[in-house]
Structures are given as C-alpha cells and as structure tokens.
Design a protein around this motif. Structure first.
Motif, PDB file in Angstrom:
ATOM      1  N   PHE A  44       0.842  -1.205   0.000  1.00 22.21           N
ATOM      2  CA  PHE A  44       0.000   0.000   0.000  1.00 22.21           C
ATOM      3  C   PHE A  44       0.875   1.253   0.000  1.00 22.21           C
ATOM      4  O   PHE A  44       0.622   2.199  -0.757  1.00 22.21           O
ATOM      5  CB  PHE A  44      -0.919  -0.025   1.232  1.00 22.21           C
ATOM      6  N   ARG A  46       4.053   1.572  -0.988  1.00 19.22           N
ATOM      7  CA  ARG A  46       4.790   1.727  -2.251  1.00 19.22           C
ATOM      8  C   ARG A  46       3.885   2.238  -3.373  1.00 19.22           C
ATOM      9  O   ARG A  46       4.275   3.082  -4.163  1.00 19.22           O
ATOM     10  CB  ARG A  46       5.415   0.391  -2.658  1.00 19.22           C
ATOM     11  N   ARG A  47       2.662   1.747  -3.423  1.00 16.04           N
ATOM     12  CA  ARG A  47       1.780   2.120  -4.540  1.00 16.04           C
ATOM     13  C   ARG A  47       1.211   3.522  -4.380  1.00 16.04           C
ATOM     14  O   ARG A  47       0.981   4.225  -5.356  1.00 16.04           O
ATOM     15  CB  ARG A  47       0.645   1.114  -4.689  1.00 16.04           C
ATOM     16  N   THR A  48       0.928   3.912  -3.125  1.00 16.03           N
ATOM     17  CA  THR A  48       0.253   5.194  -2.927  1.00 16.03           C
ATOM     18  C   THR A  48       1.221   6.329  -2.610  1.00 16.03           C
ATOM     19  O   THR A  48       0.835   7.493  -2.688  1.00 16.03           O
ATOM     20  CB  THR A  48      -0.765   5.112  -1.768  1.00 16.03           C
ATOM     21  N   LYS A  72       1.034  11.498   2.357  1.00 15.13           N
ATOM     22  CA  LYS A  72       1.717  12.091   1.201  1.00 15.13           C
ATOM     23  C   LYS A  72       1.330  13.558   1.055  1.00 15.13           C
ATOM     24  O   LYS A  72       0.173  13.909   1.241  1.00 15.13           O
ATOM     25  CB  LYS A  72       1.314  11.307  -0.058  1.00 15.13           C
ATOM     26  N   LEU A  85      -5.308   1.524  -3.506  1.00 16.48           N
ATOM     27  CA  LEU A  85      -3.917   1.666  -3.953  1.00 16.48           C
ATOM     28  C   LEU A  85      -3.803   2.696  -5.084  1.00 16.48           C
ATOM     29  O   LEU A  85      -2.839   2.679  -5.852  1.00 16.48           O
ATOM     30  CB  LEU A  85      -3.375   0.311  -4.409  1.00 16.48           C
ATOM     31  N   ASP A  86      -4.801   3.575  -5.171  1.00 18.87           N
ATOM     32  CA  ASP A  86      -4.817   4.672  -6.142  1.00 18.87           C
ATOM     33  C   ASP A  86      -4.887   4.202  -7.586  1.00 18.87           C
ATOM     34  O   ASP A  86      -4.407   4.891  -8.497  1.00 18.87           O
ATOM     35  CB  ASP A  86      -3.593   5.593  -5.966  1.00 18.87           C
TER      36      ASP A  86
END
Lengths: 78, 171
Positions: free
Chosen positions: A53, A55-57, A78, B34-35
């Motif tokens: 989660f 790493r992806r977001t 972020k 996860l966007d």
C-alpha cells in the motif's frame, strides 16, 4: 518502540484482508500532507499488504513494529 | 511512485454465489485504495451482486471442494471438515441457506468484511460499477433494483476501459 507521535490512530485489530488497507486509506484521505497515522492490526498478512500500500500510494511507511500478535504501522500522509 | 497516469484494473464479475462475490469486490476496493482506476463489469450471474438486496448464497452441492466447517465450538470442532453427502446437500430443503449462514458466521468471526461493506468501499473509492444491460434484459432486472452508483453498459463500454488497463481479470 517508535518515538514518532501520531496525529491520528486507527484500530484494525480483529480485521482481516482487505479491511486494514481499506480503513487505512479512508483514514489517511482527510489528513493533511506530512501528518502521521498510527495503525494497529492483528492480521499477519497486513505486514506485506501495508508495505505494498505504501509503495503504490506514496504514503511513506515511516516505522513499523510487532509484538504480542499485534502489528503497528506509522504512515506519513503524502 | 511515479507521476504517470494511474494503473488501471478491469474486472469482469460473472459469478453470483457468495464465495465468488468476494474476489471482484476485494480486488476492486483494494486496487482503488492503492490509487488505481478500477472498473468492474457485472454480467450474467454476476449482475445480481449490484442489487440493493443482496441474496448471494453458497452452494456446496455444486462445489465439492468447499470445506464445510462450523463457526462455533472448540477449535478442534471448528477445524473439522464435515463430510456432507450429495444426497443431503441436494435433497434437504434450505441446505444452501444453512451453508450460507455458516459461512457468513465463519467470515464474521475471522474479521472478514461482508460483501455489502466491500461494495460500499468500492462506491466510496469511485470504482466504476457497470451493469450489463443485456443481462438485465434477459433476466428481467430493472434499474431500480440496483444500487444508485452504477453505470449501465455493454461489452463495448467495458472493453473501452479494459483496452487501456494494466490488469484485466475474468472472475
């Protein structure tokens, strides 16, 4: 144990995949950039899932620890 | 994390039993968390998963590999796999309802979300849920039977999205 003081905490104990990730996403959304969310989970699968989660977001996993069947994650929004 | 366009997931949900309802909703909601951009095309027996009133059940008779476990009792009792002869699973009225109730209890006990919760998460996370218009016509569904947050469409509507997707799965 972590020195980071979280701005918010989320209790995902007792929840199974994919609820900890979904709840974490929901909790992070309204927070401000730079704020820290502490998540406590009991699902062993959350160790791999929370890292993915992050790493992806792009919400950084700044610290994590485990003990007594609990997994603790600190995310920086972020 | 790159700044290119978001990754895309395109799913086809074609099965309507309770067990098969999980994979599309779990993958769709998680991908959105996860966007990723996600669209799910609900067709044939998957279409009723968009109904306001979810009636999905498990059917052990048509799935001999399904473990029959009890959600209560001691750990040994719960871990025991009950052998259910076909003569029982096919002939006892309400057996599917019983098995469904057992599975829902087991899932709840293990902290697994309900299908309703996962579907709500999909809506919250802006997953595009496409109801197959042709299936609606064939099986006689009307728009008001479905939840509000869906699109109606056909194969072309789904394929247009899937053509630019990074992952496509038929479930």
């Amino acid at each position: 144990m972590s020195q980071i003081s979280p701005d918010q905490e989320l209790d995902c104990r007792g929840m199974n995949c994919p609820l900890p990730v979904l709840k974490t996403k929901k909790a992070l959304n309204p927070m401000e950039g730079g704020q820290v969310l502490k998540v406590t989970a009991t699902d062993p699968g959350s160790v791999a899932d929370m890292a993915a989660f992050s790493r992806r977001t792009g919400n950084e996993l700044v610290d994590q620890s485990q003990g007594d069947g609990e997994f603790v994650f600190f995310f920086r929004r972020k | 994390m790159s700044e290119e366009r978001p990754k895309r997931l395109a799913l086809i949900a074609s099965k309507g039993t309770l067990d098969w309802a999980y994979p599309p909703f779990i993958l769709a909601s998680t991908a959105a968390a996860l966007d990723m951009e996600v669209a799910v095309f609900f067709t044939f027996y998957g279409l009723p998963l968009l109904c306001k009133d979810l009636k999905a059940k498990v059917s052990p008779h048509s799935n001999p590999a399904m473990p029959m476990k009890m959600p209560f009792g001691s750990e040994g009792f719960q871990n025991f796999e009950w052998p259910i002869p076909n003569a029982i699973s096919s002939n006892i009225p309400g057996f599917d309802t019983f098995a469904t109730s057992m599975m829902k209890k087991s899932f709840a006990k293990k902290g697994v979300a309900t299908i309703e919760e996962l579907r709500e998460a999909c809506v919250d996370l802006d997953v595009t849920l496409i109801a197959c218009q042709m299936t609606m016509d064939v099986f006689g569904f009307t728009r008001d039977q479905f939840i509000d947050d869906i699109d109606l469409g056909g194969a072309a509507a789904f394929l247009e999205f899937a053509a630019d997707s990074d992952i496509s799965l038929f479930i």
